[in-house]
Design an enzyme around this catalytic site. Structure first.
Site, PDB file in Angstrom:
ATOM      1  N   VAL A 180     -83.938  40.405 -62.107  1.00  0.00           N
ATOM      2  CA  VAL A 180     -83.900  40.360 -63.568  1.00  0.00           C
ATOM      3  C   VAL A 180     -85.320  40.562 -64.097  1.00  0.00           C
ATOM      4  O   VAL A 180     -86.260  39.878 -63.674  1.00  0.00           O
ATOM      5  CB  VAL A 180     -83.325  39.015 -64.058  1.00  0.00           C
ATOM      6  CG1 VAL A 180     -83.489  38.874 -65.573  1.00  0.00           C
ATOM      7  CG2 VAL A 180     -81.861  38.898 -63.660  1.00  0.00           C
ATOM      8  N   HIS A 231     -90.972  21.300 -48.887  1.00  0.00           N
ATOM      9  CA  HIS A 231     -90.244  20.296 -48.124  1.00  0.00           C
ATOM     10  C   HIS A 231     -90.143  20.750 -46.669  1.00  0.00           C
ATOM     11  O   HIS A 231     -89.694  21.850 -46.378  1.00  0.00           O
ATOM     12  CB  HIS A 231     -88.852  20.083 -48.705  1.00  0.00           C
ATOM     13  CG  HIS A 231     -88.024  19.111 -47.932  1.00  0.00           C
ATOM     14  ND1 HIS A 231     -88.436  17.824 -47.685  1.00  0.00           N
ATOM     15  CD2 HIS A 231     -86.816  19.252 -47.329  1.00  0.00           C
ATOM     16  CE1 HIS A 231     -87.508  17.215 -46.968  1.00  0.00           C
ATOM     17  NE2 HIS A 231     -86.521  18.051 -46.745  1.00  0.00           N
ATOM     18  N   TYR A 262     -84.504  12.275 -42.956  1.00  0.00           N
ATOM     19  CA  TYR A 262     -83.074  12.441 -42.705  1.00  0.00           C
ATOM     20  C   TYR A 262     -82.898  13.278 -41.434  1.00  0.00           C
ATOM     21  O   TYR A 262     -83.819  13.978 -40.979  1.00  0.00           O
ATOM     22  CB  TYR A 262     -82.360  13.094 -43.895  1.00  0.00           C
ATOM     23  CG  TYR A 262     -82.866  14.477 -44.252  1.00  0.00           C
ATOM     24  CD1 TYR A 262     -82.453  15.610 -43.552  1.00  0.00           C
ATOM     25  CD2 TYR A 262     -83.759  14.662 -45.308  1.00  0.00           C
ATOM     26  CE1 TYR A 262     -82.914  16.872 -43.876  1.00  0.00           C
ATOM     27  CE2 TYR A 262     -84.224  15.921 -45.654  1.00  0.00           C
ATOM     28  CZ  TYR A 262     -83.797  17.027 -44.930  1.00  0.00           C
ATOM     29  OH  TYR A 262     -84.262  18.270 -45.249  1.00  0.00           O
ATOM     30  N   VAL A 358     -80.283  21.865 -59.257  1.00  0.00           N
ATOM     31  CA  VAL A 358     -79.071  21.307 -58.659  1.00  0.00           C
ATOM     32  C   VAL A 358     -79.150  21.500 -57.153  1.00  0.00           C
ATOM     33  O   VAL A 358     -79.380  22.612 -56.679  1.00  0.00           O
ATOM     34  CB  VAL A 358     -77.813  21.999 -59.213  1.00  0.00           C
ATOM     35  CG1 VAL A 358     -76.556  21.398 -58.572  1.00  0.00           C
ATOM     36  CG2 VAL A 358     -77.749  21.888 -60.732  1.00  0.00           C
ATOM     37  N   ASP A 546     -73.478   7.845 -81.577  1.00  0.00           N
ATOM     38  CA  ASP A 546     -73.142   6.545 -82.147  1.00  0.00           C
ATOM     39  C   ASP A 546     -74.335   6.137 -83.003  1.00  0.00           C
ATOM     40  O   ASP A 546     -75.404   5.843 -82.465  1.00  0.00           O
ATOM     41  CB  ASP A 546     -72.893   5.553 -81.012  1.00  0.00           C
ATOM     42  CG  ASP A 546     -72.312   4.250 -81.495  1.00  0.00           C
ATOM     43  OD1 ASP A 546     -71.170   4.253 -81.971  1.00  0.00           O
ATOM     44  OD2 ASP A 546     -73.000   3.219 -81.391  1.00  0.00           O
ATOM     45  N   GLU A 648     -84.175  -3.179 -91.578  1.00  0.00           N
ATOM     46  CA  GLU A 648     -85.080  -2.197 -90.991  1.00  0.00           C
ATOM     47  C   GLU A 648     -85.942  -1.687 -92.146  1.00  0.00           C
ATOM     48  O   GLU A 648     -85.407  -1.207 -93.153  1.00  0.00           O
ATOM     49  CB  GLU A 648     -84.312  -1.039 -90.353  1.00  0.00           C
ATOM     50  CG  GLU A 648     -83.519  -1.435 -89.123  1.00  0.00           C
ATOM     51  CD  GLU A 648     -82.625  -0.315 -88.628  1.00  0.00           C
ATOM     52  OE1 GLU A 648     -82.647   0.783 -89.229  1.00  0.00           O
ATOM     53  OE2 GLU A 648     -81.889  -0.533 -87.656  1.00  0.00           O
TER      54      GLU A 648
END
Length: 844
Positions: A180, A231, A262, A358, A546, A648
Site C-alpha cells: 500500500v 522478542h 514461556y 492484536v 452514562d 459541582e
C-alpha cells in the site's frame, strides 16, 4: 486466492490491509455476515507474509483479568478448533500450564483462577505431581503449583490465516506482494487505496497491518499508537526425553512468569520464549518491508539478551542442559500505551477502520467483533478497553508511545495490582490547585493523564483513636486507613473534591435539542437550568454512555461525564451528529475546572462565600445556575456523587486556585476536608451509584442495570428504544444486585459469585462502606437469586466467602440527605422497601 500476477479490481466494498491472522479473520467474518467484494492486500507473499503472524510461536493462554480479552481468546480457540487446512487441524488443544515458583505468584494464580471462573473458562489449580504428569520433563520440586486450563493450546498461525482465507474465498479476493502506497481521503472520508500494482476505489478500509500500522495510518491522517518491540525465541535441538514423540505437540504449553518465559513442544524439540531483558524498541520508520535474507518482521538475534533466559530454561527443564539451540528468532510485535488492542473506526476519517495490536490469541475474536461493528453497527462484546478513540491527545506523542510500550513489555508477566500506578510519564495534566494537593500530602493516582489525589496524608488527624483498618493483604495495597477518615468527613461535615478531570462537553445549535432527544434515553426537553441524568444507548439497548445533561439555554446544553471515559463518550456523541451543521460540539474540559462541594454542611459553607440564595427553595436538587463564589464567576450544578447535599462548582481554569482557596478558608470552622478518590468510591457504592465500564456498559440494558427510571420510552423515538420495548415485553433474566460479604472481607472486583457451587455471576464493583459498616459488592445475578436475604458465595484468592443479597441502596434509600429534606438523618437501614433508584454513575 489471487495470484500475484492477477489484476487488481477497480473497486471494492471494503479493502483489508494485512493478510495476517487478524486481516484474514476479519475478511472471513465480513463474508460470513454477508458482505462481498472484499479485497485483502499484503506486501508479502500469501500467507507467510512476513508479518508477526509469520513468526508467532502460536501459544494461546486464554485467562486474562480483562473479560474482553478472555472472551476474544475463548472465541479464537473455538474458531481455530473448527478450522482445517488440507484436511489437517490448525489448532492443537493440549492445555496450558502457568507455574508458580514463588508464594506471591501462587497467590496470583489463585486470583487468576477466579477470573477464569468469572468469565466462564474452565481452570484448575494443581500441585507438583499433576504438573509432572502433564509435562514429565519439567522440574517441579521448587514449584508451589500451577493453574491448568484444559482448552489452551497452540495455533499454527499462518495455517490459521490460510484456512480463514479459504473460508472467505467465495466473497473475498486476496492479493499478496502488493504494498500500500497511499490512502485517498476527501471530505473526511476514505475514497480509495493506491498500491504498488494500481488503485482500488473503496469507501471502507480496514487496517490490520500489525507493526506497520502506524505508517499506513499516517497515510490516512489517523495516528496508530503502537510500538514495535523485539522478542526473542529459540528452539532446541532434539531432546532425548522427547525422542519418538508423535506429532507436532502433545504436551501442554507452559508459562514460567516468575522468569518471564514461556515454552512449547515442537515434536522432539522445545521452543523457549523470553521477555526477561530490557525492551528493545524499533521505530516504525525503520521497519523492513521486504524479505531480504530474513523475514521483514524480524531483526538479528540478540545472544547476550537471551543468555540469562536460556539458563532459567535449564532450571525448569534440566534435560535442556548441553543441548544446543538450533533455530533462533528475534521477532517484532506490538505494544500499545495501555496493553490493549486498537479496534474501531476513526472519528476523523470515516470509513477508516482499525484492528491493530492484536496477538494470535485474540486474532479470531478481534476479526469477528470488528466485522460485527462494521456490518451491524454494534459489536456483540463491550470493547471500550480496545476502542480506537479512547485515548487523550498526549498519548499519541512518540515519546509517550515509546515510554509506555517499553514499560508494558517489562511488565508483561509481572504481578500487577489493579490499582498499581505507572511511574512514567507523570504530571502531564494538573488541576489549577495542584500545589494545594501537595501541601496536604496527596497520594496521587494517574487517570487519563491527570494527577488525581487518592487520599491526603494530612487527613490522618481525623482518624479515630485506636482505629483498626478493615482492609488486609491484597486489598490493603494502594490504599490507606485515611480513606475512612475522608469518607466520614463527607458523611458528617463537608468535603471538597477535585472534579476538574470530569469531561465537559457543550452541545449547541438550532438542532441541539432534537439531537439530544434522539441519542439520549431520558427526556431532554426541560426548562433552562434543569439537570437530567441519562444513558445513551446503542441499537441493541446497551448502555454506551452514562452522564448528565444540563440545559444552559434554549439551544445550548452541557454534557458532563467521567474523565476516564471522556474520549469514548465524546466519540459516541460525535458519531451520531447530523451532517447539516445544525449541531456543534465543543470540548470544554481543559478550559473549566470543577470542585465538588459535598456533605451536610455544604450549604452553610457555600452560603458563606456567595451572596446568592442557595437554599433548597432557591436552588433545588438537579438544577444549575450561575454564582459568584468569593471573587470567582462560577456555574454550580446541584448534584452529588457521594449521596450527600452538595454542588459541582465550575469556573474558568485560571480562577481555579482562587476558587479552591475561597472554599477552603470559609470551611475551616466547619471542619472542611479534602476528599480523595479512595473515599469517593466507597461513598458512591454505599449509595448504589453505577460505574460505567464496570457496573454498566454496552452489554447491559438500563432495566438490567437498575437505571430504568432514567428511560422515557414514551417521549418519542430514540436510539435503542425498540430494543428497550422488546426488553420490557420479554422481561429481564438478570439484574445488577447489591450484596454484603458476611465476614467483611473487602473484595477488589471481578471475583466469581457462586450459588450451590455453580458460578452465577461476577463482582462488578467492590469496596468497604464505612458508614454502613459492611463490605459491599455488586454483580449481575439471575432474577431468582437477586432477592433480598438470598445467600451466595464470592470466591476471593481461592477461598469462598458467604455473602447476602440486600436491598439497595444501603445508605439513605429515601434520598432525604441528598435532597436535604426535613427529617434527613444518616439512615443506613438495608431492610427497607426498595425505592425507585435515582442512582447516578461515578464520574471519576
Amino acid at each position: 486466492m489471487a495470484p500475484a500476477s492477477e489484476t487488481l479490481p477497480a473497486g471494492a466494498r471494503v479493502i483489508v490491509i494485512g493478510a495476517g491472522i487478524v486481516g484474514c479473520s476479519a475478511a472471513y467474518h465480513l463474508a460470513t455476515l454477508g458482505w462481498s467484494d472484499i479485497v485483502v492486500l499484503d506486501q508479502g507473499p500469501l500467507f507467510v507474509t512476513g508479518g508477526s503472524t509469520s513468526h508467532a510461536p502460536g501459544l494461546m493462554f486464554q485467562v486474562n483479568a480483562s473479560k474482553m480479552m478472555c472472551e476474544l481468546a475463548r472465541y479464537s480457540v473455538e474458531l481455530y478448533s473448527r478450522l482445517q487446512l488440507d484436511g489437517q487441524p490448525v489448532f492443537h488443544g493440549v492445555g496450558g500450564l502457568e507455574v508458580a515458583s514463588t508464594s506471591e505468584r501462587w497467590e496470583e494464580l489463585k486470583r487468576k483462577q477466579g477470573h477464569a471462573l468469572s468469565w466462564g473458562l474452565e481452570a484448575h489449580l494443581i500441585g507438583r505431581d499433576e504438573i509432572k504428569r502433564h509435562v514429565p520433563m519439567i522440574s517441579a520440586d521448587r514449584l508451589h503449583g500451577a493453574i491448568f486450563v484444559p482448552s489452551d493450546g497452540v495455533a499454527s498461525a499462518t495455517r490459521v490465516a490460510a484456512a480463514l482465507a479459504e473460508g472467505a474465498r467465495d466473497r473475498a479476493s486476496f492479493f499478496g506482494d502488493t504494498g500500500v502506497t497511499g490512502i485517498e481521503v476527501s471530505g473526511g472520508r476514505v475514497r480509495g487505496v493506491t498500491t504498488t500494482r494500481g488503485r482500488i476505489a473503496a469507501d471502507t478500509v480496514l487496517l490490520s497491518a500489525g507493526i506497520w500500522g502506524p505508517l499506513i495510518g499516517r497515510m490516512a491522517g489517523v495516528p496508530i499508537p503502537l510500538q514495535p518491540v523485539q522478542h526473542l525465541m529459540a528452539t532446541t535441538a532434539p531432546l532425548p526425553e522427547l525422542k519418538g514423540q508423535p506429532g507436532e505437540i502433545s504436551q501442554p504449553i507452559v508459562r514460567h512468569q516468575d522468569r518471564s518465559m514461556y515454552f512449547r513442544q515442537r515434536g522432539e524439540r522445545y521452543l523457549i520464549g523470553a521477555y526477561r531483558h530490557e525492551p528493545l524498541l524499533v521505530e516504525p520508520e525503520d521497519l523492513a518491508t521486504r524479505w531480504d535474507g530474513r523475514m521483514p518482521s524480524t531483526v538479528p538475534f540478540n545472544e547476550e539478551a537471551f543468555r540469562p533466559s536460556h539458563q532459567y530454561a535449564i532450571e525448569l527443564f534440566p534435560g535442556m542442559r548441553g543441548v544446543p539451540l538450533e533455530e533462533k528468532v528475534n521477532g517484532l510485535f506490538s505494544f500499545t500505551p495501555d496493553t490493549h488492542s486498537l479496534i474501531g473506526e476513526s472519528l476523523d476519517v470515516r470509513g477508516f477502520w482499525v484492528a491493530e495490536a492484536v496477538w494470535i490469541t485474540h486474532g479470531g475474536g478481534a476479526g469477528r467483533v470488528v466485522a460485527e461493528w462494521m456490518t451491524q453497527g454494534v459489536p456483540s462484546l463491550d470493547l471500550h478497553e480496545a476502542d480506537l478513540n479512547r485515548f487523550y491527545p498526549h498519548v499519541f506523542s512518540r515519546p509517550y508511545i515509546r515510554e509506555r510500550g517499553a514499560q508494558n513489555y517489562r511488565e508483561v508477566y509481572d504481578i500487577i495490582h489493579p490499582l498499581q500506578q505507572m511511574e512514567h510519564p507523570r504530571n502531564l495534566r494538573l488541576a489549577p490547585y495542584h500545589q494545594r494537593f501537595r501541601e496536604q500530602g496527596a497520594v496521587f493516582f494517574e487517570a487519563a493523564g491527570w494527577e488525581r489525589p487518592q487520599w491526603y496524608e494530612a487527613n490522618e488527624q481525623w482518624l479515630a483513636s485506636g482505629h483498626k483498618p478493615v482492609r488486609r493483604g491484597w486489598s490493603a495495597r494502594y490504599s490507606s486507613p485515611i480513606v475512612e477518615a475522608e469518607h466520614r468527613a463527607a458523611r458528617e461535615r463537608v468535603v471538597v473534591f477535585d472534579a476538574t478531570p470530569f469531561t465537559k462537553l457543550e452541545v449547541e445549535g438550532r438542532g441541539a435539542l432534537a439531537f439530544l432527544q434522539r441519542i439520549a434515553a431520558n427526556q431532554m426537553d426541560h426548562s433552562i437550568g434543569k439537570v437530567t441524568y441519562t444513558a445513551m444507548l446503542n441499537d441493541r439497548g446497551g448502555i454506551e454512555c452514562d452522564l448528565t445533561v444540563t440545559r444552559i439555554d434554549q439551544d445550548r446544553f452541557w454534557v458532563v461525564t467521567g474523565g476516564g471515559v471522556g474520549m469514548h463518550d465524546l466519540a459516541w456523541i460525535r458519531r451520531q451528529m447530523p451532517a447539516d451543521g445544525s449541531v456543534h460540539l465543543t470540548n470544554l474540559t481543559s478550559g473549566m475546572c470543577c470542585i465538588g462541594l459535598w456533605g451536610p454542611a455544604a450549604r452553610e459553607l457555600l452560603q458563606a462565600v456567595t451572596a446568592e440564595d442557595v437554599s433548597n427553595r432557591a436552588f433545588p436538587y438537579l438544577t444549575a445556575r450561575r454564582l459568584t463564589v468569593g471573587f470567582v464567576p462560577a456555574f454550580a450544578i446541584r448534584i452529588s456523587y457521594v449521596g450527600e447535599l452538595g454542588w459541582e462548582i465550575y469556573a474558568p481554569t485560571e480562577y481555579g486556585l482562587t476558587l479552591w482557596d475561597s472554599l477552603w478558608r470559609a470551611g475551616q470552622a466547619l471542619g472542611v476536608t479534602a476528599l480523595g478518590g479512595g473515599a469517593f468510591d466507597s461513598l458512591r457504592l454505599e449509595k448504589g451509584y453505577r460505574l460505567w465500564g464496570a457496573d454498566i456498559h454496552s452489554e447491559y440494558n438500563p432495566y438490567e442495570a437498575g437505571i430504568g427510571f432514567a428511560v422515557r420510552v414514551n417521549k418519542g423515538d430514540f436510539t435503542g428504544r425498540a430494543a428497550l420495548l422488546r426488553a420490557k415485553q420479554e422481561g429481564i433474566a438478570r439484574k445488577l444486585t447489591c450484596l454484603t460479604v458476611d465476614d467483611d472481607t473487602v473484595m477488589m472486583g471481578k471475583e466469581p459469585i457462586l450459588s450451590d457451587g455453580e458460578v452465577v455471576g461476577f463482582v462488578t464493583s467492590a469496596n468497604y462502606g464505612y458508614t454502613v459498616g459492611k463490605s459491599i459488592v455488586y454483580g449481575y445475578l439471575p432474577l431468582e437469586l437477586s432477592v433480598a436475604g438470598r445467600q451466595v458465595e464470592v470466591q476471593y484468592f481461592g477461598e469462598r466467602h458467604s455473602a447476602t443479597v440486600v436491598r439497595e441502596p444501603l445508605f439513605d434509600p429515601d434520598m432525604m440527605r441528598l435532597k436535604d429534606l426535613p427529617g434527613a438523618s444518616p439512615d443506613t437501614a438495608a431492610g427497607r422497601p426498595e425505592p425507585a433508584l435515582e442512582t447516578f454513575m461515578r464520574r471519576g
